[in-house]
Design a protein around this motif. Sequence first.
Motif, mmCIF file in Angstrom:
data_model
loop_
_atom_site.group_PDB
_atom_site.id
_atom_site.type_symbol
_atom_site.label_atom_id
_atom_site.label_comp_id
_atom_site.label_asym_id
_atom_site.label_seq_id
_atom_site.Cartn_x
_atom_site.Cartn_y
_atom_site.Cartn_z
ATOM 1 N N HIS A 51 13.093 19.013 57.450
ATOM 2 C CA HIS A 51 12.904 18.032 56.372
ATOM 3 C C HIS A 51 13.006 16.619 56.940
ATOM 4 N N CYS A 53 13.745 13.430 54.821
ATOM 5 C CA CYS A 53 14.029 12.868 53.488
ATOM 6 C C CYS A 53 14.256 11.368 53.620
ATOM 7 N N ASP A 68 11.791 15.693 50.089
ATOM 8 C CA ASP A 68 10.945 16.346 51.090
ATOM 9 C C ASP A 68 11.231 17.847 51.226
ATOM 10 N N GLY A 69 11.244 18.537 50.105
ATOM 11 C CA GLY A 69 11.400 19.991 50.142
ATOM 12 C C GLY A 69 12.812 20.506 49.955
ATOM 13 N N GLU A 70 13.802 19.625 50.069
ATOM 14 C CA GLU A 70 15.177 20.036 49.756
ATOM 15 C C GLU A 70 15.295 20.189 48.236
#
Length: 201
Positions: A51, A53, A68-70
């Motif tokens: 990630h 972020c 970002d995908g977390e």
Amino acid sequence: MDRYKVPAHKAVGKLTVKGSKFISHIFPVSSEEEAESSYEAIKKRYYDATHNCFAYRIDAQTYRFSDDGEPSGTAGRPILQVLEGSELFEALCVVTRYFGGTKLGTGGLIRAYSEAAKEALKQLKIKEKIRTRIVELKIDYANEQHVFRLLSQFEGKTLQSDYSNGVSVQVELPWSAVESFLNKLKDLTHGQYELIKISGN
């Protein structure tokens, strides 16, 4: 708010939590475009990370963050809160994560991203900037002295002067001082000046 804090340079921090490696960067950025460009550069550099972020804060109204995908709310917002807590503007913080095999859970992620951002903050030198506006006006020779006297009173400075047709001046003043400066100038000159333009963010 005329005076505000900004990063003086780039700073990097590192943190390891249960095998996951976090690399944090703080960049000075003056616009959303610059923040997005710097973020894309980090994504390319750490293309193999799990990630990347981020959060950025240009001014009180202009900010953005991404997980970002977390899991939602576990990365971008905690990073933004670190920037807010340090009263930083014109700043981008990117936290890169390489997953170490152990899930951290929601609370663990929030703590990890927050701590990683703070690690970069520890390495950061902060400077103060003054938010200003530029005032352009025309005035006759007899009243020119009032402009320069008021500039010293309101922490302003002259950027340009043109004497080809009367006096055209371009001055820079702290944001909150512009109205008072113009009111005082109006009193001193009995309104004998022409305001051309006020510009600035």
